[in-house]
Design an enzyme around this catalytic site. Structure first.
Site, short mmCIF file in Angstrom:
data_model
loop_
_atom_site.label_atom_id
_atom_site.label_comp_id
_atom_site.label_asym_id
_atom_site.label_seq_id
_atom_site.Cartn_x
_atom_site.Cartn_y
_atom_site.Cartn_z
N ASP A 141 0.88 -1.38 -0.05
CA ASP A 141 -0.05 0.32 0.14
C ASP A 141 0.72 1.29 0.00
O ASP A 141 0.42 2.44 0.43
CB ASP A 141 -0.87 0.02 1.32
CG ASP A 141 -2.20 1.03 1.01
OD1 ASP A 141 -2.55 1.40 1.91
OD2 ASP A 141 -2.10 1.52 -0.13
N LYS A 144 2.77 3.59 -5.69
CA LYS A 144 2.32 2.64 -6.70
C LYS A 144 3.21 2.23 -7.59
O LYS A 144 3.47 1.06 -7.92
CB LYS A 144 1.07 2.99 -7.36
CG LYS A 144 -0.17 3.58 -6.39
CD LYS A 144 -0.35 2.57 -5.22
CE LYS A 144 -1.13 3.26 -4.09
NZ LYS A 144 -0.90 2.79 -2.81
N ASP A 169 -3.28 -3.01 -2.51
CA ASP A 169 -4.24 -2.18 -2.38
C ASP A 169 -4.34 -1.17 -3.65
O ASP A 169 -3.01 -1.14 -4.15
CB ASP A 169 -4.27 -1.35 -1.35
CG ASP A 169 -5.48 -0.17 -1.11
OD1 ASP A 169 -5.24 0.94 -0.45
OD2 ASP A 169 -6.48 -0.53 -1.43
N ASN A 170 -5.38 -0.59 -4.15
CA ASN A 170 -5.18 0.51 -5.14
C ASN A 170 -5.20 -0.05 -6.60
O ASN A 170 -4.29 0.78 -7.25
CB ASN A 170 -4.54 1.61 -4.73
CG ASN A 170 -4.53 2.12 -3.38
OD1 ASN A 170 -3.61 2.11 -2.58
ND2 ASN A 170 -5.82 2.50 -2.99
N GLU A 199 -11.30 4.21 -1.01
CA GLU A 199 -11.73 4.40 0.56
C GLU A 199 -12.78 5.55 0.77
O GLU A 199 -12.54 6.65 0.04
CB GLU A 199 -10.66 4.51 1.74
CG GLU A 199 -9.42 5.32 1.08
CD GLU A 199 -8.41 4.68 0.17
OE1 GLU A 199 -8.82 3.64 -0.47
OE2 GLU A 199 -7.24 5.21 0.06
O1 610 Z 1 -0.94 7.12 -3.24
C1 610 Z 1 -1.35 6.32 -2.30
N1 610 Z 1 -0.54 5.61 -1.49
C2 610 Z 1 0.65 5.73 -1.25
C3 610 Z 1 1.35 5.68 0.01
C4 610 Z 1 2.27 6.04 0.51
C5 610 Z 1 2.97 5.89 1.98
O2 610 Z 1 3.75 4.81 2.17
C6 610 Z 1 4.93 5.42 2.30
N2 610 Z 1 5.99 4.79 1.35
C7 610 Z 1 5.97 5.25 0.02
N3 610 Z 1 6.97 4.44 -0.63
C8 610 Z 1 7.89 3.85 0.47
C9 610 Z 1 8.93 2.94 0.37
N4 610 Z 1 9.45 2.62 1.70
C10 610 Z 1 8.66 2.86 2.88
N5 610 Z 1 7.56 3.77 2.82
C11 610 Z 1 7.15 4.13 1.65
C12 610 Z 1 4.86 6.92 2.24
O3 610 Z 1 5.63 7.77 3.01
C13 610 Z 1 3.34 7.05 2.61
O4 610 Z 1 3.35 6.91 4.08
C14 610 Z 1 -2.64 6.16 -2.26
C15 610 Z 1 -3.32 7.10 -2.99
C16 610 Z 1 -4.82 6.84 -3.17
N6 610 Z 1 -5.54 8.01 -3.76
O5 610 Z 1 -6.84 7.78 -3.79
O6 610 Z 1 -5.05 8.91 -4.34
C17 610 Z 1 -5.34 6.04 -2.49
C18 610 Z 1 -4.81 5.10 -1.58
O7 610 Z 1 -5.40 3.94 -0.86
C19 610 Z 1 -3.36 5.01 -1.66
O8 610 Z 1 -2.82 4.23 -1.00
MG MG Z 2 -3.92 2.36 -0.60
#
Ligand code: 610
Ligand code: MG
Length: 214
Positions: A141, A144, A169-170, A199
């Site tokens: 999650d 992406k 997810d997603n 969500e």
């Molecule tokens: O962009 C989305 N999720 C990205 C999530 C990112 C999270 O994971 C961490 N991260 C990233 N690479 C990492 C590598 N290593 C560690 N943490 C990391 C980031 O610091 C953030 O806390 C998203 C977007 C939508 N949306 O509707 O736009 C809906 C969703 O459910 C989503 O999950």
């Molecule tokens: Mg997500």
């Protein structure tokens, strides 16, 4: 200066959820995100699918990529049997600080190890640093464009075994086309799509469950 959304989410948990009660933490976050401020938690609808996959699998060793505020961390950890362990990776220090407090409020800190750092740096260190042989369950999650490279990295590091379940997810929104194409066409995975909604919205989204065949 104005607080951040994760800080406001934590305040809502501390105000409305009961210490040591993971369900109340989940409900407080879902209410806040549905009625006050949307946030990128897996949410209640996809969260129920996540719950059913975890409950059916009863995993001992779990990896979560992308903790954010710890919502899915709490959802997963609350279902784990005694002695089971969840390692969650988060490279944003501010999010990690919030997530630690959310996980602690739920009373799940004994089952969860939050590691502050990037998945690409920590996946290769799982064996020597955490004594992990293989994972039973991985929840993806995070960013992406990292799903596919990190999955290949887990394969190369020997962290997947016959039967390991990846849940992503997603896969529709925002979408992970390269990952989907890989797990659906690779002979090393059996993949299933769980149709749901983004969500707290009516937009389509879904979870992809992929079983590693070894
Ligand atoms: O962009 C989305 N999720 C990205 C999530 C990112 C999270 O994971 C961490 N991260 C990233 N690479 C990492 C590598 N290593 C560690 N943490 C990391 C980031 O610091 C953030 O806390 C998203 C977007 C939508 N949306 O509707 O736009 C809906 C969703 O459910 C989503 O999950
Ligand atoms: Mg997500």
């Amino acid at each position: 200066t104005r607080s951040t959304r994760p800080q406001r989410l934590l305040k809502v948990v501390q105000k409305h959820a009961t210490r040591g009660d993971p369900q109340s933490v989940i409900s407080a976050i879902d209410h806040f995100c549905r009625h006050s401020e949307w946030a990128m938690n897996v949410g209640d609808e996809k969260g129920s699918i996540l719950d059913s996959v975890v409950s059916e699998l009863n995993p001992e060793k779990v990896l979560e990529l992308g903790t954010y505020c710890g919502y899915s961390t709490v959802r997963i950890a609350r279902l784990l049997p005694p002695g089971a362990r969840l390692i969650t990776l988060e490279f944003n220090a501010d999010y990690a600080a919030i997530a630690r407090q959310v996980i602690a409020w739920a009373g799940l800190e004994d089952k969860v190890q939050l590691v502050e750092g990037a998945s690409e740096d920590w996946i290769p260190r799982m064996k020597e640093h955490f004594g992990i042989e293989t994972f039973d369950f991985v929840f993806l999650d995070h960013w992406k464009d990292r799903y596919l490279p990190d999955t290949k990295l887990m394969e190369d590091c020997g962290l997947l075994r016959k039967g390991t379940v990846l849940l992503a997810d997603n896969v529709i929104c925002p979408g992970v086309p390269d990952y989907l194409e890989y797990v659906r066409n690779s002979l090393s995975y059996k993949s299933y799509y769980f149709k749901s909604h983004l969500e707290y919205t009516k937009a389509e989204d879904g979870l992809e469950k992929s079983v590693f065949l070894g």
